[in-house]
Design an enzyme around this catalytic site. Structure first.
Site, PDB file in Angstrom:
ATOM      1  N   ASP A 176       0.833  -1.201   0.000  1.00 61.64           N
ATOM      2  CA  ASP A 176       0.000   0.000   0.000  1.00 61.64           C
ATOM      3  C   ASP A 176       0.872   1.257   0.000  1.00 61.64           C
ATOM      4  O   ASP A 176       1.864   1.325   0.730  1.00 61.64           O
ATOM      5  CB  ASP A 176      -0.843  -0.031   1.288  1.00 61.64           C
ATOM      6  CG  ASP A 176      -1.845   1.090   1.368  1.00 61.64           C
ATOM      7  OD1 ASP A 176      -2.788   1.085   0.575  1.00 61.64           O
ATOM      8  OD2 ASP A 176      -1.671   1.979   2.234  1.00 61.64           O
ATOM      9  N   GLU A 220       1.585  -0.161  -4.943  1.00 63.89           N
ATOM     10  CA  GLU A 220       0.587   0.844  -5.337  1.00 63.89           C
ATOM     11  C   GLU A 220       1.293   2.203  -5.400  1.00 63.89           C
ATOM     12  O   GLU A 220       1.922   2.614  -4.436  1.00 63.89           O
ATOM     13  CB  GLU A 220      -0.535   0.899  -4.287  1.00 63.89           C
ATOM     14  CG  GLU A 220      -1.587   1.928  -4.640  1.00 63.89           C
ATOM     15  CD  GLU A 220      -2.381   2.419  -3.420  1.00 63.89           C
ATOM     16  OE1 GLU A 220      -3.560   2.715  -3.583  1.00 63.89           O
ATOM     17  OE2 GLU A 220      -1.797   2.536  -2.317  1.00 63.89           O
TER      18      GLU A 220
HETATM   19  C1  BGC Z   1      -5.448   2.372   0.228  1.00 63.20           C
HETATM   20  C2  BGC Z   1      -6.593   3.177   0.786  1.00 63.20           C
HETATM   21  C3  BGC Z   1      -6.166   3.760   2.114  1.00 63.20           C
HETATM   22  C4  BGC Z   1      -4.849   4.538   1.980  1.00 63.20           C
HETATM   23  C5  BGC Z   1      -4.253   4.853   3.310  1.00 63.20           C
HETATM   24  C6  BGC Z   1      -4.409   3.444   0.020  1.00 63.20           C
HETATM   25  O1  BGC Z   1      -3.873   3.752  -1.052  1.00 63.20           O
HETATM   26  O2  BGC Z   1      -5.745   1.693  -0.952  1.00 63.20           O
HETATM   27  O3  BGC Z   1      -7.754   2.416   0.936  1.00 63.20           O
HETATM   28  O4  BGC Z   1      -7.163   4.627   2.585  1.00 63.20           O
HETATM   29  O5  BGC Z   1      -3.893   3.791   1.272  1.00 63.20           O
HETATM   30  O6  BGC Z   1      -3.729   3.711   3.879  1.00 63.20           O
END
Ligand code: BGC
Length: 566
Positions: free
Chosen positions: A225, A294
């Site tokens: 993430d 991501e």
């Molecule tokens: C996740 C989100 C989350 C954020 C903070 C992201 O990119 O996919 O759902 O709110 O990270 O952790």
């Protein structure tokens, strides 16, 4: 019939070659070209009847997942958490939140998945923890405890204001005053999600050992993430302002002042590359592990390539280019070509939906009503582009975005920006398993988010028995795709076609397939190079077109897959 004839017929043999020269040995490892099914555990299936999905619920429905023909599941966070950001605020990286079960449930899930040939990828939220994490509780107490440097602390400016101009994606300053410690701490998301300080070597070591904990339990990979947020500029320099014309939303909203800065100092720092290399070395100890980052960055394609270059960093990364609000074939083509132009070093991963954006059946409906045929085409297009694919739960059913009222909204991001942005709950409502009960078979209790009544007619039970359903089209296509190495591992080259249609060639060794999609509800005619020998491939499940020498006629929302003679 809409005649949309190409004046310059695509010269199939002569279009620009992508930088990729795929060979069949690219088939391994398993994640290359795989289909990953994203499960949002709160909303998948509730096995213990408390209105919230859980790990046992996933286990009970694993045969359904396997029946989709996917290669892996990615399970969104199920770790101990106060759930301020629904699990993306972790208070203990090594335990399962009681809402979801316990470690024995996780072990049972992983072994059941492996028995069915499914790999298991888990989400890891490394850049920040919850403020309820024991490390933060210690860290916030003062400047002389073992965790004092584990988060990003800074003194106020002489006038008492925050140390610099950094902003939180979820609104307001990225700095929160902590009265116990008499300093500000950094948070890129909610103030209850303090950023860990990766300039502190003990943090790096500890986060790697949190990953090792799950590798030891047998996971096959990690979705990382917000992975480019791990490091911040040590000198805490201000971000420069961004000209109005350059403010575009890719993962964050343009009506949020966050979009008015160039995020060059608060994320995507060069030191992060060394951390990625350590993650990779650790994963390599465990064999065929996949890492998927991501990326939300100023230049997401450049960052993705930097993060996946060579064999020393991440295996794959994805950005928000196909998660945008507007549907445009030109944009899809540009986004894919942009990445291809940068070279083949990084293996792409693509998604058109996830738990952060409105459901694609609504988001990309272009203002028109629901069309099952269009949704089938979108799923197929995603499965046909070069790269690994993430399908978000419910996309295989063609679920629409749920309408959530102000009273029902649970997402903190939606609460902050209401009514301009109504939050992410509309894509997080429970999976409709049957068409009849109040929660559509998701739970025996009142579900944590309402089940939209229109989802009942899209339920799994209803769709299983309908040969023509979105679900069965998805299964058929995933199955069919696996028979064609070019679609899973091959390179990609786009071909110019009339408006509302998209065409590209996928190729590996001597298999070459021309994929053509008609995104309008009416018929489209496409002129083809008569010198190229094409044969229609059947069995993919979509409404086929009519191929004649030099032309192809596709019905509304139809597609053709044509073998190009070597
Ligand atoms: C996740 C989100 C989350 C954020 C903070 C992201 O990119 O996919 O759902 O709110 O990270 O952790």
């Amino acid at each position: 019939m809409t005649e949309a004839v190409v004046t310059n017929a695509p010269a199939l043999g002569t279009q620009r070659q992508s930088n990729v020269s795929p060979r069949l040995e690219n088939r391994s490892p398993w994640w290359r070209g795989a289909v990953i099914y994203q499960i949002y555990p709160r909303s998948f299936f509730d096995a213990n009847g408390d209105g919230i999905g859980d790990l046992r619920g996933i286990l009970e429905k694993l045969d359904y997942v396997a029946s989709l023909g996917v290669d892996a599941i990615w399970v969104s966070p199920f770790f101990r958490s106060p759930m301020k950001d629904f699990g993306y605020d972790v208070s203990d990286y090594r335990s399962v939140d009681p809402i979801f079960g316990d470690l024995s449930d996780f072990d049972a899930l992983i072994s059941a998945a492996h028995q069915r040939g499914l790999k298991v990828i888990i989400d890891q939220v490394l850049s920040h923890s919850s403020d309820q994490h024991a490390w933060f509780q210690e860290s916030r107490r003062g400047q002389d405890n073992p965790y004092a440097n584990w988060y990003v602390w800074a003194d106020p400016k002489p006038d008492g204001t925050p140390p610099n101009n950094w902003l939180s994606i979820f609104g307001g300053s990225a700095w929160q005053w902590e009265s116990q410690r008499q300093q500000y701490y950094l948070h890129n998301f909610l103030s209850s999600q303090p950023d860990l300080n990766y300039h502190e070597p003990a943090v790096v070591d500890r986060m790697l050992s949190e990953l090792r904990f799950w590798l030891e339990r047998g996971v096959d990979g990690f979705r990382l993430d917000a992975i480019n947020f791990c490091y911040h500029d040590h000198a805490l320099r201000d971000n420069p302002a961004k000209p109005e014309t350059a403010r575009r939303g890719r993962g964050f909203r343009t009506d949020n002042p966050y979009a008015w800065q160039r995020h060059v100092f608060d994320n995507t720092r060069p030191e992060n590359l060394f951390f990625l290399e350590r993650i990779r070395r650790l994963c390599d100890e465990y064999g065929d592990i996949a890492t998927l980052g991501e990326i939300t960055a100023e230049d997401p394609v450049a960052t993705m390539l930097e993060y996946t270059r060579g064999n020393t960093r991440l295996h794959m990364a994805y950005n928000f280019e196909l998660l945008v609000d507007e549907f445009s074939l030109d944009h899809i083509r540009d986004a894919v070509e942009d990445q291809e132009r940068h070279g083949a070093e990084g293996w792409p991963c693509r998604a058109i939906g996830n738990h952060d954006v409105a459901r694609v059946a609504t988001r990309w409906a272009n203002g028109s009503g629901y069309s099952a045929e269009r949704v089938k085409l979108l799923n197929t297009l995603l499965l046909t582009l070069r790269g690994t694919v993430c399908t978000y739960q419910g996309e295989e059913l063609g679920l629409t975005e749920a309408t959530i009222s102000r009273e029902q909204v649970r997402d903190p991001y939606g609460i902050e920006f209401w009514p301009n942005f109504k939050g992410r709950d509309g894509c997080r409502t429970p999976m409709p398993w049957t068409g009849d009960s109040i929660s559509a078979g998701f739970s025996t209790a009142k579900p944590w988010l309402p089940t939209p009544s229109e989802h009942r007619r899209h339920s799994i039970r209803e769709q299983q028995s309908d040969d023509d359903s979105v679900l069965n089209a998805y299964r058929t296509f995933v199955d069919w795709r696996s028979l064609h190495p070019a679609l899973r591992w091959g390179g990609i080259d786009f071909i110019d076609t009339p408006e509302n249609t998209l065409a590209f060639r996928r190729f590996v060794d001597d298999e070459q397939i021309l994929c053509v999609f008609n995104f309008q509800s009416s018929e489209a005619a496409i002129e083809l190079d008569p010198a190229v020998q094409l044969t229609s491939l059947h069995g993919h499940g979509l409404t086929e077109g009519v191929l004649r020498p030099g032309s192809l006629t596709l019905p509304g929302y139809g597609a053709a897959f044509l073998r190009i003679a070597p």
